[in-house]
Design a protein around this motif. Structure first.
Motif, PDB file in Angstrom:
ATOM      1  N   GLY A   1      -3.264   4.833   4.349  1.00 17.14           N
ATOM      2  CA  GLY A   1      -2.944   3.641   4.946  1.00 17.14           C
ATOM      3  C   GLY A   1      -3.815   1.907   4.022  1.00 17.14           C
ATOM      4  O   GLY A   1      -5.223   3.111   3.618  1.00 17.14           O
ATOM      5  N   HIS A   2      -4.371   0.973   5.023  1.00 18.71           N
ATOM      6  CA  HIS A   2      -5.350   0.019   4.563  1.00 18.71           C
ATOM      7  C   HIS A   2      -6.441   1.196   5.107  1.00 18.71           C
ATOM      8  O   HIS A   2      -7.074   1.690   6.334  1.00 18.71           O
ATOM      9  N   ALA A   3      -7.734   0.855   4.723  1.00 25.70           N
ATOM     10  CA  ALA A   3      -9.092   1.067   4.870  1.00 25.70           C
ATOM     11  C   ALA A   3      -9.382   2.487   5.069  1.00 25.70           C
ATOM     12  O   ALA A   3      -9.995   3.424   5.236  1.00 25.70           O
ATOM     13  N   ILE A  36       0.694  -1.445   0.646  1.00 23.36           N
ATOM     14  CA  ILE A  36       0.098   0.475  -0.113  1.00 23.36           C
ATOM     15  C   ILE A  36       0.762   1.192   0.225  1.00 23.36           C
ATOM     16  O   ILE A  36       0.589   1.823  -0.912  1.00 23.36           O
ATOM     17  N   ALA A  37       1.753   1.469   0.554  1.00 25.16           N
ATOM     18  CA  ALA A  37       3.060   2.605   0.757  1.00 25.16           C
ATOM     19  C   ALA A  37       3.502   2.679  -0.323  1.00 25.16           C
ATOM     20  O   ALA A  37       3.575   4.051  -0.456  1.00 25.16           O
ATOM     21  N   THR A  38       3.666   2.017  -1.521  1.00 20.71           N
ATOM     22  CA  THR A  38       4.978   1.261  -2.815  1.00 20.71           C
ATOM     23  C   THR A  38       3.987   2.005  -3.031  1.00 20.71           C
ATOM     24  O   THR A  38       4.289   3.408  -4.063  1.00 20.71           O
ATOM     25  N   GLY A  48      -3.351   1.917  -4.100  1.00 20.48           N
ATOM     26  CA  GLY A  48      -3.357   1.148  -2.211  1.00 20.48           C
ATOM     27  C   GLY A  48      -3.587  -0.494  -2.615  1.00 20.48           C
ATOM     28  O   GLY A  48      -3.470  -1.394  -1.987  1.00 20.48           O
ATOM     29  N   ARG A  49      -3.830  -1.111  -4.099  1.00 23.49           N
ATOM     30  CA  ARG A  49      -4.016  -2.047  -4.921  1.00 23.49           C
ATOM     31  C   ARG A  49      -5.045  -2.444  -4.101  1.00 23.49           C
ATOM     32  O   ARG A  49      -5.106  -4.035  -3.770  1.00 23.49           O
ATOM     33  N   CYS A  50      -6.479  -1.914  -3.868  1.00 26.27           N
ATOM     34  CA  CYS A  50      -7.520  -2.812  -3.163  1.00 26.27           C
ATOM     35  C   CYS A  50      -8.142  -3.654  -3.896  1.00 26.27           C
ATOM     36  O   CYS A  50      -8.981  -4.751  -2.815  1.00 26.27           O
ATOM     37  N   ALA A  51      -7.853  -3.751  -5.024  1.00 23.97           N
ATOM     38  CA  ALA A  51      -8.622  -4.943  -5.616  1.00 23.97           C
ATOM     39  C   ALA A  51      -8.025  -6.122  -5.857  1.00 23.97           C
ATOM     40  O   ALA A  51      -8.882  -7.136  -6.436  1.00 23.97           O
TER      41      ALA A  51
END
Length: 624
Positions: free
Chosen positions: A476-478, A319-321, A512-515
């Protein structure tokens, strides 16, 4: 040996069905005629004298004692005229007693039924503890009326109902007054609470169609058997009243489970085989189910642990990257403002450093915000979802018009952000009008300001006066704003723009590469939804099958879950999440077999009744 029946009365007097008998019957000398139907003695002579050779002679038959000694009178009349006081027969006496008893009983019953405590006297037994607690403190009339519409009616109304007239709502309707939140009222009296056509499509050949409608609650749930009575208890015999396919035992007759319980892909995209054989192995870590799954408080279902516990150790770096330097929300493309002015498109306050030849692509989130206006959406679809202002042909009036429409939409968007009109939108959460105005002043300065001269920008939003962009720093996440962007994309109408934005946000370099983990799937109305959370079985609609993990994790051999959930080494699950249909998938696990369950579920072990594993009341949504 049986005794012989008594010989007939030698006097020939046997009238048990008559209401009256001769008063002389008690002395053994009843008359031959007996009293009349109204209990009046006929006073008849014992014989009818006959005249023989001028003399009257008695002709009393031998059965009545023969000729009497006195003989007839000189005028030919019998000298023995019998008269008595008739008495009621035993049959009549019994009838009087029975009728009196009936009248007395009916009278007492009517008095009781008219009493204020009649419902208490009529109650056939105590209620179950659950119903008793709900009705605690209620008077008998109100207590009974909660389930029985006739409880407050008069005796006369009951008598009327006995010949066919209904009294108010049915008992099942009364049940639904409390249970309407758990059972759909329109389907409550259908078998399994499922529409008949859907039920027939599921298993029409093994069901008795005649018994699928108007099933009153009391068919299965029978009250007044005491506090400890289980209202939900059902025998296999009751199930097989409708299910014509008979099961002598679970092991021999029940069909196998096919793909149970894997009916759809998981909402969180997770490859167990890859994590077990590669990622965990590379870090010399043990891959166990308990790292991600835990029982809920009831111990019935398994829940998936949250990101911070199960995933953060490895995925925070990804996520950070992908979000380093912020995610661009808005940028000012290069426009030939003079040419647009010649075409009648006047742009006010467009940054001078963003004027010249047409050039520049719009970031995905800027397209998303512009697409909220139908006209702008149609124009961007005309130019192409991935259009670049560099591709605008200055000699093409239609392209110039389209470019001008998008440029005006960008100006309008800036005004909306500056005025706070979009402040409540989750896609720009925390972006204040003051911050936008400050950024616009930076962009319109003729010279590029030195970074040391820039005023500090509050919060997670940052303005870049060099590239004329407004960026969001993902926390960050979420992150709520990044999540809102993903949700807004999947809510777009189907078309080229949605497809282009989805491609941007589902790539390996997406912010975030959420998917990568949160699957996107189609909905019933042909829309899309992104799954932000793992499945919570407690929120799932109630289906035919139920399973409690708690008791199954007591034996040592079942505690690591792999006895039932075994990875399939031949499964190819790589493309499971490429589409949006959650039912089109390849499971990583071998299906649970009937043989696995039958090892314990038999008559000599833990039992094999239908209701151990099957619900009667189901939610039709679970079957579609």
């Amino acid at each position: 040996m049986r005794e012989h029946l008594p010989e007939p009365d030698p006097q020939g007097y046997d009238r048990p069905n008559q209401p009256w008998i001769c008063g002389r019957a008690a002395t053994g000398d009843p008359c031959a005629f007996g009293p009349g139907p109204r209990g009046v003695c006929p006073s008849r002579a014992e014989c009818q004298p006959v005249e023989i050779d001028g003399q009257w002679q008695c002709d009393r038959p031998a059965t009545r004692g023969g000729a009497c000694d006195d003989g007839p009178t000189p005028d030919g009349k019998c000298c023995r005229a019998q008269q008595c006081q008739p008495v009621r027969s035993m049959r009549t006496v019994r009838g009087v007693l029975v009728r009196s008893a009936m009248i007395f009983t009916v009278g007492v019953a009517l008095m009781m039924l008219g009493s204020s405590r009649r419902n208490g006297w009529l109650a056939p037994g105590p209620l179950t503890s659950s119903h008793s607690q709900v009705l605690q403190g209620e008077g008998w009339n109100n207590r009974c009326n909660n389930c029985h519409a006739a409880a407050e009616q008069s005796v006369g109304t009951w008598l009327t109902a006995a010949v066919g007239q209904s009294i108010g709502p049915t008992q099942s309707t009364k049940c639904l007054a409390c249970h309407d939140k758990t059972i759909e009222p329109t389907l409550a009296l259908m078998a399994h609470n499922v529409p008949a056509d859907l039920l027939a499509a599921l298993d029409g050949d093994s069901l008795n169609q005649a018994k699928q409608h108007n099933l009153a609650c009391s068919v299965c749930h029978q009250e007044h058997h005491g506090a400890g009575h289980d209202l939900a208890a059902m025998s296999d015999t009751r199930c097989q009243t409708c299910h014509t396919q008979q099961y002598a035992s679970f092991a021999s007759d029940h069909p196998d489970f096919a793909m149970w319980p894997y009916q759809r892909r998981t909402r969180i995209a997770f490859n167990h085989a890859t994590h077990s054989g590669k990622h965990f192995a590379e870090k010399n870590q043990t891959f166990t189910c308990s790292r991600c799954h835990v029982e809920d408080e009831s111990r019935h279902v398994q829940l998936t642990l949250g990101y911070d516990v199960s995933c953060a150790e490895c995925h925070n770096a990804d996520i950070a990257t992908t979000t380093a330097g912020g995610v661009t929300l808005l940028t000012m493309p290069m426009l030939d403002t003079d040419l647009l002015a010649d075409e009648g498109v006047e742009l006010k306050g467009w940054p001078e450093r963003a004027t010249g030849d047409f050039d520049g692509k719009l970031p995905a989130m800027m397209k998303l915000l512009l697409a909220q206006d139908p006209k702008t959406l149609a124009t961007m679809e005309q130019l192409g979802a991935d259009f670049d202002f560099f591709d605008v042909d200055p000699d093409d009036p239609q392209q110039l018009e389209a470019a001008g429409t998008v440029a005006k939409a960008i100006e309008k968007l800036l005004e909306q952000l500056s005025s706070g009109e979009l402040a409540k939108s989750p896609t720009v959460q925390g972006l204040t009008p003051e911050l936008v105005k400050l950024a616009r002043r930076q962009w319109t300065e003729s010279d590029t300001p030195d970074e040391d001269e820039l005023p500090p920008m509050p919060g997670s939003w940052q303005s870049d006066p060099v590239s004329l962009t407004l960026r969001y720093e993902v926390t960050g996440h979420a992150d709520p704003v990044l999540r809102a962007w993903y949700d807004a994309i999947v809510r777009l109408p189907a078309g080229e723009l949605r497809g282009s934005l989805l491609a941007d946000f589902t790539s390996t370099s997406a912010p975030g590469r959420c998917a990568t983990c949160h699957s996107i799937e189609s909905t019933a109305d042909e829309g899309l939804v992104i799954n932000w959370h793992a499945q919570d079985p407690r929120d799932e609609p109630r289906g035919f099958t139920r399973f409690s993990h708690g008791p199954h994790l007591l034996p040592l051999e079942l505690r690591d879950c792999t006895a039932c959930h075994t990875l399939d080494p031949a499964a190819s699950a790589a493309n499971t999440y490429t589409g949006h249909n959650p039912a089109a998938f390849t499971t990583e696990f071998l299906p649970v077999t009937k043989a696995t369950c039958a090892a314990c579920h038999n008559k000599s072990a833990v039992g094999e009744s239908c209701t151990q594993c099957h619900n009667y009341h189901v939610d039709a949504a679970s079957l579609r």
